[in-house]
Design a protein around this motif. Structure first.
Motif, PDB file in Angstrom:
ATOM      1  N   ASP A 137       0.781  -1.222   0.025  1.00  0.00           N
ATOM      2  CA  ASP A 137       0.097  -0.082  -0.074  1.00  0.00           C
ATOM      3  C   ASP A 137       0.781   1.309   0.021  1.00  0.00           C
ATOM      4  O   ASP A 137       0.344   2.318  -0.168  1.00  0.00           O
ATOM      5  CB  ASP A 137      -0.786   0.048   1.232  1.00  0.00           C
ATOM      6  CG  ASP A 137      -2.001  -1.177   1.102  1.00  0.00           C
ATOM      7  OD1 ASP A 137      -2.187  -1.652   0.078  1.00  0.00           O
ATOM      8  OD2 ASP A 137      -2.617  -1.556   2.059  1.00  0.00           O
ATOM      9  N   GLY A 138       2.144   1.165   0.191  1.00  0.00           N
ATOM     10  CA  GLY A 138       3.104   2.291   0.255  1.00  0.00           C
ATOM     11  C   GLY A 138       2.951   3.207   1.397  1.00  0.00           C
ATOM     12  O   GLY A 138       3.320   4.437   1.246  1.00  0.00           O
ATOM     13  N   LEU A 139       2.506   2.831   2.380  1.00  0.00           N
ATOM     14  CA  LEU A 139       2.041   3.581   3.536  1.00  0.00           C
ATOM     15  C   LEU A 139       3.620   3.905   4.467  1.00  0.00           C
ATOM     16  O   LEU A 139       4.321   2.961   4.519  1.00  0.00           O
ATOM     17  CB  LEU A 139       1.135   2.979   4.600  1.00  0.00           C
ATOM     18  CG  LEU A 139      -0.306   2.844   3.958  1.00  0.00           C
ATOM     19  CD1 LEU A 139      -1.084   2.041   5.309  1.00  0.00           C
ATOM     20  CD2 LEU A 139      -0.737   3.858   3.693  1.00  0.00           C
ATOM     21  N   THR A 140       3.635   4.920   4.978  1.00  0.00           N
ATOM     22  CA  THR A 140       4.631   5.182   5.670  1.00  0.00           C
ATOM     23  C   THR A 140       4.623   4.644   6.950  1.00  0.00           C
ATOM     24  O   THR A 140       3.420   4.378   7.358  1.00  0.00           O
ATOM     25  CB  THR A 140       4.976   6.905   5.988  1.00  0.00           C
ATOM     26  OG1 THR A 140       3.711   7.262   6.869  1.00  0.00           O
ATOM     27  CG2 THR A 140       4.830   7.642   4.542  1.00  0.00           C
ATOM     28  N   TYR A 141       5.769   4.846   7.813  1.00  0.00           N
ATOM     29  CA  TYR A 141       5.672   4.024   9.139  1.00  0.00           C
ATOM     30  C   TYR A 141       4.483   4.784   9.926  1.00  0.00           C
ATOM     31  O   TYR A 141       3.917   4.400  10.907  1.00  0.00           O
ATOM     32  CB  TYR A 141       6.809   3.922   9.859  1.00  0.00           C
ATOM     33  CG  TYR A 141       8.011   3.036   9.343  1.00  0.00           C
ATOM     34  CD1 TYR A 141       7.971   2.410   8.170  1.00  0.00           C
ATOM     35  CD2 TYR A 141       9.242   2.808  10.280  1.00  0.00           C
ATOM     36  CE1 TYR A 141       8.803   1.486   7.559  1.00  0.00           C
ATOM     37  CE2 TYR A 141       9.990   2.015   9.662  1.00  0.00           C
ATOM     38  CZ  TYR A 141       9.983   1.174   8.378  1.00  0.00           C
ATOM     39  OH  TYR A 141      10.728   0.509   7.916  1.00  0.00           O
ATOM     40  N   SER A 142       4.621   6.277  10.076  1.00  0.00           N
ATOM     41  CA  SER A 142       3.508   6.789  10.617  1.00  0.00           C
ATOM     42  C   SER A 142       2.015   6.478  10.227  1.00  0.00           C
ATOM     43  O   SER A 142       1.428   6.350  10.964  1.00  0.00           O
ATOM     44  CB  SER A 142       3.626   8.165  10.448  1.00  0.00           C
ATOM     45  OG  SER A 142       4.829   8.638  11.157  1.00  0.00           O
ATOM     46  N   GLU A 143       1.936   6.227   9.098  1.00  0.00           N
ATOM     47  CA  GLU A 143       0.553   5.854   8.496  1.00  0.00           C
ATOM     48  C   GLU A 143       0.270   4.769   9.017  1.00  0.00           C
ATOM     49  O   GLU A 143      -1.075   4.115   9.320  1.00  0.00           O
ATOM     50  CB  GLU A 143       0.508   6.249   7.035  1.00  0.00           C
ATOM     51  CG  GLU A 143       0.581   7.545   6.528  1.00  0.00           C
ATOM     52  CD  GLU A 143       0.931   7.656   4.996  1.00  0.00           C
ATOM     53  OE1 GLU A 143       0.323   8.440   4.515  1.00  0.00           O
ATOM     54  OE2 GLU A 143       1.431   6.583   4.466  1.00  0.00           O
ATOM     55  N   ILE A 144       1.270   3.746   8.951  1.00  0.00           N
ATOM     56  CA  ILE A 144       0.996   2.253   9.256  1.00  0.00           C
ATOM     57  C   ILE A 144       0.804   2.318  10.977  1.00  0.00           C
ATOM     58  O   ILE A 144      -0.443   1.643  11.387  1.00  0.00           O
ATOM     59  CB  ILE A 144       2.112   1.597   9.108  1.00  0.00           C
ATOM     60  CG1 ILE A 144       2.452   1.267   7.653  1.00  0.00           C
ATOM     61  CG2 ILE A 144       1.966   0.023   9.726  1.00  0.00           C
ATOM     62  CD1 ILE A 144       3.853   0.679   7.242  1.00  0.00           C
ATOM     63  N   ALA A 145       1.456   3.002  11.722  1.00  0.00           N
ATOM     64  CA  ALA A 145       1.216   2.972  13.289  1.00  0.00           C
ATOM     65  C   ALA A 145      -0.425   3.368  13.554  1.00  0.00           C
ATOM     66  O   ALA A 145      -0.972   2.969  14.336  1.00  0.00           O
ATOM     67  CB  ALA A 145       2.127   4.048  13.881  1.00  0.00           C
TER      68      ALA A 145
END
Length: 172
Positions: A137-145
């Motif tokens: 999904d190409g999410l950043t670590y912040s978005e994943i968190a």
């Protein structure tokens, strides 16, 4: 030099007895679940190979429970392998003909996909989810968190575990 399996005489006899006493039952049990006698025969053999390789035979009263546990895992592995293979073949069908792969190349790529799948399957569900959210999904670590409801540090730990699992794959 090839590895050899050394078993004591008692272990050999107990595996032989286990096989003689339960092979037909296990193959029937697998056939009822899979609806395919060929797959059932293969997985029954694979079940006994796992026991043979481990060198540990169950107590007589636990034989069927032990065989069932191993066979269930093999059924799950077979299903996952087939789902992955079907998805791979479907993706290949959408490639332009100029990009088509030979049968050998397809088989090699599928083997690699199965290795990656096994490595990811060995991760905890959260580590696997974090990795897939990042890579697919190409999410950043912040978005994943935020999506997973965990801390940024947890996501970093999950990604490290995923990277270690993928790095440990034997590509030979």
């Amino acid at each position: 030099m090839a590895d050899t399996l050394m078993l004591s005489g008692d272990t050999t006899l107990s595996i032989h007895a286990l096989y003689c006493n339960h092979h037909r039952w296990l193959q029937s049990w697998l056939n009822r679940r899979l609806g395919n006698a060929f797959d059932a025969a293969d997985l029954a053999q694979d079940t006994f190979v796992r026991i043979l390789v481990s060198g540990r035979t169950p107590e007589a009263e636990q034989s069927r429970a032990h065989l069932t546990k191993i066979a269930k895992g093999l059924v799950i592995d077979l299903h996952r392998r087939r789902v992955l293979e079907a998805a791979y073949l479907q993706a290949l069908a959408h490639l332009p003909s100029a990009v088509s792969l030979s049968e050998e190349e397809r088989a090699l790529v599928l083997e690699d996909l199965l290795r990656v799948d096994a490595a990811l399957h060995a991760l905890t569900p959260k580590a696997r989810e974090a990795f897939l959210l990042s890579q697919l999904d190409g999410l950043t670590y912040s978005e994943i968190a935020q999506r997973m409801g965990v801390s940024f540090g947890s996501v970093r730990k999950y990604m490290l575990r995923a990277a270690q699992a993928l790095q440990s794959i034997d590509w030979t």
